[in-house]
Design a protein around this motif. Structure first.
Motif, PDB file in Angstrom:
ATOM      1  N   ARG A  30       0.889  -1.633   0.033  1.00 10.83           N
ATOM      2  CA  ARG A  30      -0.055   0.046  -0.242  1.00 10.83           C
ATOM      3  C   ARG A  30       0.964   0.917  -0.097  1.00 10.83           C
ATOM      4  O   ARG A  30       0.420   2.109  -0.151  1.00 10.83           O
ATOM      5  CB  ARG A  30      -0.690   0.403   1.009  1.00 10.83           C
ATOM      6  CG  ARG A  30      -0.075   0.248   2.883  1.00 10.83           C
ATOM      7  CD  ARG A  30      -1.606  -0.076   3.580  1.00 10.83           C
ATOM      8  NE  ARG A  30      -0.955   0.047   5.201  1.00 10.83           N
ATOM      9  CZ  ARG A  30      -1.380   0.781   6.537  1.00 10.83           C
ATOM     10  NH1 ARG A  30      -3.285   0.752   5.944  1.00 10.83           N
ATOM     11  NH2 ARG A  30      -1.257   1.015   7.367  1.00 10.83           N
ATOM     12  N   ARG A  31       2.013   0.983   0.361  1.00 14.91           N
ATOM     13  CA  ARG A  31       2.950   2.003  -0.285  1.00 14.91           C
ATOM     14  C   ARG A  31       3.608   2.251  -1.390  1.00 14.91           C
ATOM     15  O   ARG A  31       3.927   3.532  -1.776  1.00 14.91           O
ATOM     16  CB  ARG A  31       4.794   2.045   1.033  1.00 14.91           C
ATOM     17  CG  ARG A  31       3.687   1.350   2.195  1.00 14.91           C
ATOM     18  CD  ARG A  31       5.208   1.843   2.283  1.00 14.91           C
ATOM     19  NE  ARG A  31       5.502  -0.096   1.885  1.00 14.91           N
ATOM     20  CZ  ARG A  31       6.632  -0.569   2.829  1.00 14.91           C
ATOM     21  NH1 ARG A  31       7.085  -0.259   4.023  1.00 14.91           N
ATOM     22  NH2 ARG A  31       6.907  -2.095   2.123  1.00 14.91           N
ATOM     23  N   VAL A  32       2.573   1.951  -2.528  1.00 15.53           N
ATOM     24  CA  VAL A  32       2.881   1.905  -4.063  1.00 15.53           C
ATOM     25  C   VAL A  32       1.474   2.018  -4.541  1.00 15.53           C
ATOM     26  O   VAL A  32       0.630   1.393  -4.830  1.00 15.53           O
ATOM     27  CB  VAL A  32       3.464   0.449  -4.551  1.00 15.53           C
ATOM     28  CG1 VAL A  32       4.148  -0.106  -5.997  1.00 15.53           C
ATOM     29  CG2 VAL A  32       4.989   0.352  -3.813  1.00 15.53           C
ATOM     30  N   ILE A  33       1.769   2.811  -5.637  1.00 18.21           N
ATOM     31  CA  ILE A  33       0.748   3.103  -6.310  1.00 18.21           C
ATOM     32  C   ILE A  33       1.277   3.073  -7.904  1.00 18.21           C
ATOM     33  O   ILE A  33       1.849   3.617  -8.070  1.00 18.21           O
ATOM     34  CB  ILE A  33       0.025   4.869  -6.890  1.00 18.21           C
ATOM     35  CG1 ILE A  33       1.017   5.987  -4.987  1.00 18.21           C
ATOM     36  CG2 ILE A  33      -0.519   4.644  -7.267  1.00 18.21           C
ATOM     37  CD1 ILE A  33      -0.575   4.967  -4.043  1.00 18.21           C
ATOM     38  N   THR A  34       0.429   2.271  -8.161  1.00 16.08           N
ATOM     39  CA  THR A  34       1.017   1.926  -9.635  1.00 16.08           C
ATOM     40  C   THR A  34       0.245   2.001 -10.624  1.00 16.08           C
ATOM     41  O   THR A  34      -1.156   2.962 -10.605  1.00 16.08           O
ATOM     42  CB  THR A  34       0.218   0.000  -9.968  1.00 16.08           C
ATOM     43  OG1 THR A  34       0.391  -0.833  -8.803  1.00 16.08           O
ATOM     44  CG2 THR A  34      -0.419  -0.419 -11.622  1.00 16.08           C
ATOM     45  N   VAL A  35       0.657   2.970 -11.572  1.00 13.28           N
ATOM     46  CA  VAL A  35      -0.208   4.068 -12.956  1.00 13.28           C
ATOM     47  C   VAL A  35       0.771   3.867 -13.852  1.00 13.28           C
ATOM     48  O   VAL A  35       1.380   2.533 -14.503  1.00 13.28           O
ATOM     49  CB  VAL A  35       0.724   5.462 -12.436  1.00 13.28           C
ATOM     50  CG1 VAL A  35       0.081   6.221 -11.028  1.00 13.28           C
ATOM     51  CG2 VAL A  35       2.254   5.498 -12.554  1.00 13.28           C
ATOM     52  N   PRO A  36      -0.264   3.946 -15.399  1.00 16.82           N
ATOM     53  CA  PRO A  36       0.385   3.306 -16.615  1.00 16.82           C
ATOM     54  C   PRO A  36       1.044   4.105 -16.623  1.00 16.82           C
ATOM     55  O   PRO A  36       2.093   2.827 -17.907  1.00 16.82           O
ATOM     56  CB  PRO A  36      -0.927   3.880 -17.052  1.00 16.82           C
ATOM     57  CG  PRO A  36      -2.352   3.995 -16.747  1.00 16.82           C
ATOM     58  CD  PRO A  36      -1.304   4.615 -15.468  1.00 16.82           C
ATOM     59  N   SER A  37       1.639   5.041 -16.762  1.00 18.90           N
ATOM     60  CA  SER A  37       3.091   6.176 -16.811  1.00 18.90           C
ATOM     61  C   SER A  37       3.298   6.744 -15.779  1.00 18.90           C
ATOM     62  O   SER A  37       2.530   7.406 -15.059  1.00 18.90           O
ATOM     63  CB  SER A  37       2.757   6.824 -18.055  1.00 18.90           C
ATOM     64  OG  SER A  37       4.018   7.411 -18.719  1.00 18.90           O
ATOM     65  N   ILE A  38       4.474   6.065 -15.489  1.00 17.67           N
ATOM     66  CA  ILE A  38       5.822   6.698 -14.749  1.00 17.67           C
ATOM     67  C   ILE A  38       5.678   8.535 -15.303  1.00 17.67           C
ATOM     68  O   ILE A  38       5.449   9.397 -13.991  1.00 17.67           O
ATOM     69  CB  ILE A  38       6.463   6.277 -14.166  1.00 17.67           C
ATOM     70  CG1 ILE A  38       6.459   4.803 -12.932  1.00 17.67           C
ATOM     71  CG2 ILE A  38       7.514   7.203 -12.925  1.00 17.67           C
ATOM     72  CD1 ILE A  38       7.807   4.170 -13.167  1.00 17.67           C
ATOM     73  N   ASP A  39       6.318   8.310 -16.194  1.00 19.70           N
ATOM     74  CA  ASP A  39       6.504  10.081 -16.629  1.00 19.70           C
ATOM     75  C   ASP A  39       5.039  10.579 -16.829  1.00 19.70           C
ATOM     76  O   ASP A  39       5.573  11.926 -15.886  1.00 19.70           O
ATOM     77  CB  ASP A  39       6.681   9.797 -18.440  1.00 19.70           C
ATOM     78  CG  ASP A  39       8.733   9.086 -17.991  1.00 19.70           C
ATOM     79  OD1 ASP A  39       9.196   9.103 -17.650  1.00 19.70           O
ATOM     80  OD2 ASP A  39       8.358   8.661 -19.443  1.00 19.70           O
ATOM     81  N   ASP A  40       3.997  10.167 -17.298  1.00 20.88           N
ATOM     82  CA  ASP A  40       2.940  11.034 -17.636  1.00 20.88           C
ATOM     83  C   ASP A  40       2.263  11.072 -15.658  1.00 20.88           C
ATOM     84  O   ASP A  40       1.627  12.695 -15.176  1.00 20.88           O
ATOM     85  CB  ASP A  40       1.779  10.668 -18.079  1.00 20.88           C
ATOM     86  CG  ASP A  40       2.387  10.080 -19.919  1.00 20.88           C
ATOM     87  OD1 ASP A  40       2.395  10.996 -20.285  1.00 20.88           O
ATOM     88  OD2 ASP A  40       1.366   9.658 -20.099  1.00 20.88           O
ATOM     89  N   ALA A  41       2.645  10.636 -15.378  1.00 21.52           N
ATOM     90  CA  ALA A  41       2.217  10.927 -13.318  1.00 21.52           C
ATOM     91  C   ALA A  41       3.358  11.810 -13.248  1.00 21.52           C
ATOM     92  O   ALA A  41       2.351  12.475 -12.009  1.00 21.52           O
ATOM     93  CB  ALA A  41       2.175   9.387 -12.582  1.00 21.52           C
ATOM     94  N   LEU A  42       4.299  11.673 -13.242  1.00 27.65           N
ATOM     95  CA  LEU A  42       5.295  12.466 -12.062  1.00 27.65           C
ATOM     96  C   LEU A  42       5.207  14.420 -12.823  1.00 27.65           C
ATOM     97  O   LEU A  42       5.005  15.120 -12.281  1.00 27.65           O
ATOM     98  CB  LEU A  42       6.179  12.122 -12.740  1.00 27.65           C
ATOM     99  CG  LEU A  42       7.574  11.543 -12.051  1.00 27.65           C
ATOM    100  CD1 LEU A  42       8.653  10.881 -12.105  1.00 27.65           C
ATOM    101  CD2 LEU A  42       7.163  11.527 -10.499  1.00 27.65           C
ATOM    102  N   ALA A  43       4.814  14.236 -14.153  1.00 25.71           N
ATOM    103  CA  ALA A  43       3.995  15.310 -14.693  1.00 25.71           C
ATOM    104  C   ALA A  43       3.190  15.888 -14.290  1.00 25.71           C
ATOM    105  O   ALA A  43       3.253  16.862 -14.329  1.00 25.71           O
ATOM    106  CB  ALA A  43       4.420  15.401 -16.891  1.00 25.71           C
ATOM    107  N   ASP A  44       2.041  14.799 -14.264  1.00 23.73           N
ATOM    108  CA  ASP A  44       0.960  15.634 -13.027  1.00 23.73           C
ATOM    109  C   ASP A  44       0.880  15.920 -12.047  1.00 23.73           C
ATOM    110  O   ASP A  44       0.772  17.022 -11.648  1.00 23.73           O
ATOM    111  CB  ASP A  44       0.443  14.812 -14.041  1.00 23.73           C
ATOM    112  CG  ASP A  44      -1.690  15.100 -13.831  1.00 23.73           C
ATOM    113  OD1 ASP A  44      -1.785  16.302 -13.597  1.00 23.73           O
ATOM    114  OD2 ASP A  44      -2.014  14.626 -12.070  1.00 23.73           O
TER     115      ASP A  44
END
Length: 291
Positions: A30-44
């Protein structure tokens, strides 16, 4: 923290101390968030933190300061003091200026409550506003919950909402009408439905439950997370959108939501503004069952 590839034991130090960790790999941690794209998530995330840096930093401070397993009152007070500070800050002032003047509608009975045997059923009843939470709704909810708290013959409390949504969060047209942040802090902490829900859950366990649907956002989510059991329909959507107002959760969510999903995923919900569908909320433990 950003994780590329499977997480290993060597990551444990950073997993524990990071605000949260992004990964493109599915993880049950639960300390980890799964996202489709790390680059997109970081930019947002960077865009949002750059726009609301004070609220973002305050959110992280509060989540690291609150002990969710401890008494709810201490956490609620810490959260409220931080919330009041942000109400005096430039980010909330900017949001108020952008919103402009607003008028609250007159809705005479914002909460309905009736007793059915040993069960007290309480329903938000501002359907035309998606049950947005207002000062009068808070007072009516607190009155109904206090009945259950004082009457030991009530063995079940069920919290619901009429209309298309359970509760869409605080009524935005009411924001900015408080006399001053200090008085608002006293109102939040001395007249807190969240603290009564916490007390009822300690007494009733899963018999203090919520049945939610539609929008379950902001204060709506924060309050139901104190319930011993939360059942949701498949159309339910969950989120903590307060950052876009220059604020953090202010209805006990840094305690209640953190108890259910941990500070890391709570921080992600606040900082990203993301919403969860019912299936994801169930897998995270934010709700207990689909109905």
């Amino acid at each position: 923290m950003v994780a590329v590839g499977p997480l290993s034991g060597a990551c444990e130090y950073w997993l524990e101390r990071a605000t949260f960790t992004l990964s493109e790999d599915v993880s049950g941690d639960r300390r980890v968030i799964t996202v489709p794209s790390i680059d997109d998530a970081l930019a947002d995330l960077c865009r949002r933190v750059e726009r609301w840096p004070i609220a973002a930093a305050t959110c992280d401070d509060v989540l690291r300061s609150v002990a969710p397993a401890g008494p709810a009152l201490a956490g609620v007070i810490t959260e409220s003091l931080a919330y009041s500070t942000l109400q005096s800050g430039p980010e909330f002032a900017r949001w108020l200026a952008d919103r402009g003047p607003a008028t609250m509608p007159d809705i005479p009975h914002p909460v309905q409550a009736h007793r059915d045997g040993d069960t007290l059923r309480i329903a938000f009843d501002r359907p035309q506003r998606h049950n947005a939470f207002s000062t009068d709704a808070r007072a009516a909810l607190l009155e109904a919950l206090t009945v259950a708290q004082l009457d030991s013959s009530i063995s079940e409390v069920v919290l619901t909402g009429n209309g298309p949504s359970f509760c869409s969060g605080g009524d935005l047209d009411e924001f900015g009408t408080f006399v001053d942040p200090a008085s608002a802090h006293l109102a939040r902490t001395r007249h807190s439905p969240a603290l009564v829900l916490d007390a009822l859950t300690r007494r009733l366990g899963a018999a203090c439950r919520a049945e939610v649907h539609g929008r379950v956002l902001g204060s709506g989510l924060e309050m139901v997370a104190f319930c011993g059991r939360v059942d949701a329909t498949a159309d339910a959507v969950f989120g903590l959108p307060e950052l876009r107002l220059g604020l953090i959760p202010g209805a006990g969510g840094t305690v209640s939501v953190t108890r259910r999903i941990g500070r890391w995923r709570t921080a992600y919900l606040v900082l990203s503004g993301a919403t969860l569908d019912a299936a994801t909320a169930l897998s995270w433990g934010l709700i207990d069952a689909l109905r």
